[in-house]
Motif scaffolding. Structure first.
Motif, mmCIF file in Angstrom:
data_model
loop_
_atom_site.group_PDB
_atom_site.id
_atom_site.type_symbol
_atom_site.label_atom_id
_atom_site.label_comp_id
_atom_site.label_asym_id
_atom_site.label_seq_id
_atom_site.Cartn_x
_atom_site.Cartn_y
_atom_site.Cartn_z
ATOM 1 N N ALA A 9 37.347 105.154 -2.396
ATOM 2 C CA ALA A 9 37.045 103.769 -1.410
ATOM 3 C C ALA A 9 37.367 102.803 -2.414
ATOM 4 N N THR A 10 37.678 101.732 -1.752
ATOM 5 C CA THR A 10 37.668 100.674 -2.712
ATOM 6 C C THR A 10 36.842 99.308 -2.293
ATOM 7 N N ASN A 11 36.653 98.333 -3.262
ATOM 8 C CA ASN A 11 36.140 97.096 -3.142
ATOM 9 C C ASN A 11 37.150 96.021 -3.648
ATOM 10 N N PRO A 12 37.058 94.977 -3.153
ATOM 11 C CA PRO A 12 37.845 93.858 -3.623
ATOM 12 C C PRO A 12 37.052 93.399 -5.129
ATOM 13 N N GLY A 13 38.058 93.002 -5.986
ATOM 14 C CA GLY A 13 37.793 92.514 -7.184
ATOM 15 C C GLY A 13 37.371 93.551 -8.455
ATOM 16 N N ALA A 14 37.900 94.671 -7.927
ATOM 17 C CA ALA A 14 37.826 95.851 -8.928
ATOM 18 C C ALA A 14 39.192 96.735 -8.912
ATOM 19 N N SER A 15 40.042 96.079 -8.749
ATOM 20 C CA SER A 15 41.558 96.804 -8.633
ATOM 21 C C SER A 15 41.558 97.721 -9.987
ATOM 22 N N LEU A 16 41.453 97.194 -11.314
ATOM 23 C CA LEU A 16 41.721 98.146 -12.369
ATOM 24 C C LEU A 16 40.677 99.376 -12.402
ATOM 25 N N TYR A 17 39.300 99.000 -12.132
ATOM 26 C CA TYR A 17 38.303 99.911 -11.961
ATOM 27 C C TYR A 17 38.703 101.018 -11.045
ATOM 28 N N HIS A 18 39.291 100.777 -9.966
ATOM 29 C CA HIS A 18 39.798 101.885 -9.067
ATOM 30 C C HIS A 18 41.055 102.422 -9.559
ATOM 31 N N ALA A 19 41.941 101.687 -9.959
ATOM 32 C CA ALA A 19 43.117 102.327 -10.588
ATOM 33 C C ALA A 19 42.682 103.596 -11.640
ATOM 34 N N SER A 20 41.523 103.373 -12.656
ATOM 35 C CA SER A 20 41.172 104.181 -13.393
ATOM 36 C C SER A 20 40.593 105.460 -12.850
ATOM 37 N N LYS A 21 39.988 105.174 -11.539
ATOM 38 C CA LYS A 21 39.185 106.147 -10.882
ATOM 39 C C LYS A 21 39.935 107.102 -10.031
ATOM 40 N N TRP A 22 40.903 106.195 -9.276
ATOM 41 C CA TRP A 22 41.611 107.227 -8.249
ATOM 42 C C TRP A 22 42.704 107.785 -9.382
ATOM 43 N N GLY A 23 43.299 107.366 -10.445
ATOM 44 C CA GLY A 23 44.044 108.127 -11.410
ATOM 45 C C GLY A 23 43.440 109.313 -12.010
ATOM 46 N N ILE A 24 42.224 109.415 -12.522
ATOM 47 C CA ILE A 24 41.713 110.549 -12.914
ATOM 48 C C ILE A 24 41.315 111.470 -11.888
ATOM 49 N N GLU A 25 40.833 111.082 -10.872
ATOM 50 C CA GLU A 25 40.605 112.091 -9.714
ATOM 51 C C GLU A 25 41.566 112.813 -9.507
ATOM 52 N N GLY A 26 43.211 112.080 -9.356
ATOM 53 C CA GLY A 26 44.412 112.871 -9.010
ATOM 54 C C GLY A 26 44.469 113.892 -10.085
ATOM 55 N N PHE A 27 44.301 113.573 -11.390
ATOM 56 C CA PHE A 27 44.653 114.335 -12.370
ATOM 57 C C PHE A 27 43.715 115.355 -12.731
ATOM 58 N N ILE A 28 42.244 115.234 -12.238
ATOM 59 C CA ILE A 28 41.513 116.585 -12.159
ATOM 60 C C ILE A 28 41.826 117.354 -11.091
ATOM 61 N N GLU A 29 41.875 116.713 -9.804
ATOM 62 C CA GLU A 29 42.270 117.697 -8.318
ATOM 63 C C GLU A 29 43.073 118.635 -8.850
ATOM 64 N N SER A 30 44.477 117.785 -9.381
ATOM 65 C CA SER A 30 45.534 118.731 -9.639
ATOM 66 C C SER A 30 45.218 119.881 -10.922
ATOM 67 N N THR A 31 44.555 119.568 -11.729
ATOM 68 C CA THR A 31 44.295 120.303 -13.100
ATOM 69 C C THR A 31 43.407 121.678 -12.586
ATOM 70 N N MET A 32 42.160 121.304 -11.660
ATOM 71 C CA MET A 32 41.593 122.292 -11.102
ATOM 72 C C MET A 32 42.348 123.499 -10.569
ATOM 73 N N ILE A 51 38.307 128.836 -15.208
ATOM 74 C CA ILE A 51 37.521 127.557 -15.317
ATOM 75 C C ILE A 51 37.233 126.796 -14.068
ATOM 76 N N GLY A 52 35.875 126.450 -13.802
ATOM 77 C CA GLY A 52 35.863 125.539 -12.681
ATOM 78 C C GLY A 52 35.716 124.146 -13.065
ATOM 79 N N VAL A 53 36.110 123.350 -11.990
ATOM 80 C CA VAL A 53 36.249 121.998 -12.378
ATOM 81 C C VAL A 53 35.412 121.064 -11.204
ATOM 82 N N THR A 54 34.780 120.066 -11.499
ATOM 83 C CA THR A 54 34.099 119.187 -10.600
ATOM 84 C C THR A 54 34.036 117.932 -10.754
ATOM 85 N N ILE A 55 34.487 116.962 -9.869
ATOM 86 C CA ILE A 55 34.535 115.704 -9.657
ATOM 87 C C ILE A 55 33.236 115.067 -9.304
ATOM 88 N N VAL A 56 32.526 114.370 -9.935
ATOM 89 C CA VAL A 56 31.340 113.902 -9.542
ATOM 90 C C VAL A 56 31.345 112.338 -8.918
#
Length: 280
Positions: A141-164, A172-177
């Motif tokens: 989810a996103t909030n205004p005023g946090a575009s780069l923070y969201h970019a980093s978190k959406w990016g790592i979630e995509g990487f991790i979901e694919s890697t799992m 190897i089990g993988v979990t996003i918190v």
């Protein structure tokens, strides 16, 4: 209770500190990475060799590989790798400098990617293990005023979901918190805010700035409870793909996914209209 060895980045504060304290107290070993060794003097004095420490700046890719290699070499099998190091960068996109953007992405996104890449050969060779990736409700989810923070978190979630999916055959089990707000140093210690541009006083981005700069609101989340749930998740088999922590996180993600699904379904006919006919 099974005793395990954990590798956790960023153990001096926040969730990393809470996890480390709980794990050491129950008898597990922790290999922790730190920016300031002195911040761990109390735990090192109390637990001795049960706590292994290495200085690490996760923006330094060669140093990541060196620290991970050293941890596995000295401790042998490491059961769980926790990607915890990171911070929040807030402000409208043009309120941030190029240097702030690069450092933030190098820390939250590239640093986490490289920790996983460094650990995977060892986890495969030892026949399995777990990876826990700290994200936030801001990874869905996103909030205004946090575009780069969201970019980093959406990016790592995509990487991790694919890697799992890539590493599941290797046990190897993988979990996003995805925690919501918690009473850690994140907001009043590590969070950074870009240089204010007055034009954004009329933008929703200003609400996020006022919220971060304010000192009256206490987050609802209990970080000790959240840390325990992260630790206990390693006993679940298969590993949960995501863990949502905090009512604020649940509500924000539920709203975002519900709205996104409704918008997608409204475009079904449009999407299908661009296919070649079935007989072509």
């Amino acid at each position: 209770m099974t005793q395990r060895t954990w590798l956790i980045t960023g153990v001096t504060s926040g969730f990393g500190r809470h996890m480390t304290e709980q794990l050491l107290a129950r008898g597990d070993r922790v290999a922790g990475t730190v920016r300031r060794m002195e911040a761990m003097n109390d735990l090192k004095a109390k637990y001795g060799d049960q706590l292994w420490l290495a200085h690490l700046d996760v923006t330094d890719t060669p140093a990541i590989h060196q620290a991970v290699n050293q941890a596995f070499a000295e401790l042998g099998k490491i059961d769980v790798v926790v990607n915890n190091a990171g911070y929040g960068l807030f402000g409208a996109a043009e309120e941030l400098t190029d240097e702030e953007i690069l450092h933030h992405l190098n820390t939250n996104l590239i640093g986490s990617i490289q920790v996983v890449r460094a650990a995977l050969p060892y986890l495969r060779a030892q026949g399995g293990g777990r990876i826990i990736q700290l994200s936030t409700y801001g990874g869905q989810a996103t909030n205004p005023g946090a575009s780069l923070y969201h970019a980093s978190k959406w990016g790592i979630e995509g990487f991790i979901e694919s890697t799992m999916k890539d590493v599941a055959p290797f046990n190897i089990g993988v979990t996003i918190v995805e925690p919501g707000g918690a009473r850690t140093e994140f907001r009043y210690g590590s969070a950074r805010i870009g240089t204010k541009i007055d034009a954004y006083d009329a933008s929703p981005a200003s609400m996020t700035r006022r919220f971060i700069e304010g000192s009256t609101h206490l987050p609802i989340g209990d970080p000790a409870k959240m840390a325990k749930i992260m630790i206990d998740s390693v006993d679940q088999n298969p590993a949960p793909e995501r863990i949502v922590l905090g009512s604020d996180s649940y509500n924000a993600i539920h709203k975002a996914l519900t709205e996104r699904l409704a918008a997608l379904e409204a475009q079904r006919d449009l999407a299908f209209s661009t296919d070649f006919p079935v007989d072509h």
